[in-house]
Design an enzyme around this catalytic site. Sequence first.
Site, PDB file in Angstrom:
ATOM      1  N   ASP A   1      -2.414  -5.485  -5.479  1.00 45.17           N
ATOM      2  CA  ASP A   1      -2.152  -4.462  -6.488  1.00 45.17           C
ATOM      3  C   ASP A   1      -0.759  -3.899  -6.261  1.00 45.17           C
ATOM      4  OD1 ASP A   1      -2.219  -2.414  -8.329  1.00 45.17           O
ATOM      5  OD2 ASP A   1      -4.163  -1.637  -7.706  1.00 45.17           O
TER       6      ASP A   1
ATOM      7  N   GLN B   1      -9.998  -5.159 -14.418  1.00 47.82           N
ATOM      8  CA  GLN B   1     -10.812  -4.424 -13.463  1.00 47.82           C
ATOM      9  C   GLN B   1     -11.715  -3.461 -14.238  1.00 47.82           C
ATOM     10  OE1 GLN B   1     -11.011  -1.222  -9.807  1.00 47.82           O
ATOM     11  NE2 GLN B   1      -8.991  -1.840 -10.484  1.00 47.82           N
TER      12      GLN B   1
ATOM     13  N   THR C   1     -13.438   2.398  -6.801  1.00 50.63           N
ATOM     14  CA  THR C   1     -12.460   3.155  -6.031  1.00 50.63           C
ATOM     15  C   THR C   1     -12.900   3.283  -4.581  1.00 50.63           C
ATOM     16  OG1 THR C   1     -11.406   5.333  -5.822  1.00 50.63           O
ATOM     17  CG2 THR C   1     -13.602   5.288  -6.774  1.00 50.63           C
ATOM     18  N   CYS C   2     -11.908   3.447  -3.717  1.00 49.43           N
ATOM     19  CA  CYS C   2     -12.197   3.744  -2.314  1.00 49.43           C
ATOM     20  C   CYS C   2     -12.912   5.076  -2.181  1.00 49.43           C
ATOM     21  CB  CYS C   2     -10.891   3.772  -1.517  1.00 49.43           C
ATOM     22  SG  CYS C   2      -9.631   4.868  -2.242  1.00 49.43           S
TER      23      CYS C   2
END
Length: 413
Positions: A239, A330, A361-362
């Site tokens: 990314d 995504q 997401t993290c």
Amino acid sequence: MKIKDIVCAPGYTGFFFDDQAAIKAGAREDGNTYIGEPVTEGFTKIRMAGESVSVMFILDDGQIAFGDCAAVQYSGAGGRDPLFLAADFIPIIEREIKPLFVGREITNFKDMAHLADKHINSQTGGLLHTAIRYGVTQAILDAVAKSRKTIMAKIVAEEYGLAVSDKLIPIFSQSGDERYKNVDSMVIKGADVLPHGLINNLKKLGQNGETLIEYVAWLAKRTEQLAPYAGYNPILHIDVYGTMGLEFGNDLDKIAKCLDKVAKAASPLAVRIEGPIDLGSRGAQIEGLAKLREMLDKQGTQCEIVADEWCNTVEDVIEFTNAKAGHMAQVKTPDLGGIDNSIEAVLYCKQNDFGAYLGGTCNETDRSAQVSAHIAMATKPAQILAKPGMGVDEGFMIVFNEMNRILALKDAL
């Protein structure tokens, strides 16, 4: 079976909320935080602890079904809903969701998820925060599965006319800023797709993309050195957060030439670049990525591009897919609100010959990651993100283990 009560519990996520606008404006890193004043509304610091809310449905037979409300790391940025803080949103869940579902008969996932996802906030007149819709629909899926004494993946498969996968979905592991050290953990555990890389500024990209190209060459060599088994050939997925556009002034011809160099450096591994450009609006982004894909295909570059920025909702995913704006989208699960939207987005991509990456997401939780694994095993996207966190091992373990549980149980129930 009915829903007897709904109880909420505040929690932490696997990462942080970061004020993207402040970071882009030059906030200085200081250890694991940033020095400077926040810019985005709701932030009291540039980096804040990520928060979640567990929504627990108590069923009338005593079982408890639950899901976790969570929002992305860069909340409040790029048209997203505002910062999601548990103390602010638990009262909204209790006011809006409890009357909607307490005492309700559990019927099917689609109808009940639609009820939550499209519910109009009685005070604002708009939809509920995406994080609320995300967590509540997870709890709904779990409740339906428990009412039928089966697993969530089978409910998704049954209601959408699918079959649960008979193999694991490829796992995409993300490195955070430890883009060298964490690669070793990924390779040792045989990650199918790696390393994300977090190339979020021009220094990490390098002049004319040279630092990225060097990194990709290192990745190809390192995966060969540490390969856990013969024939290990992971896909490289990086990314770059629009930095190629910044470096080359959004000159697509120059970006296409750089991507060709990236592909050659990756050889013999396949490579995907997420977010090569950020053109500031959905329309411009779709047009730019479609043109860039066309240029790459024409020059024979073996590099796929992945849509991320400006592709935040199920409607966005449909538009990017229709325009072939990139090779893959995504599906950022928290941004889409109800998980029924993520299911539909993945299926739309697949039905229209566009890559589907079930991401997120993290800044999620173990529970939302587990539910995502069930969605993945039913819908079969090209890959699923290992989440939450940036530590590799924990997120990889959660997603990998849950998918293996599904494999073991799918024919036993």
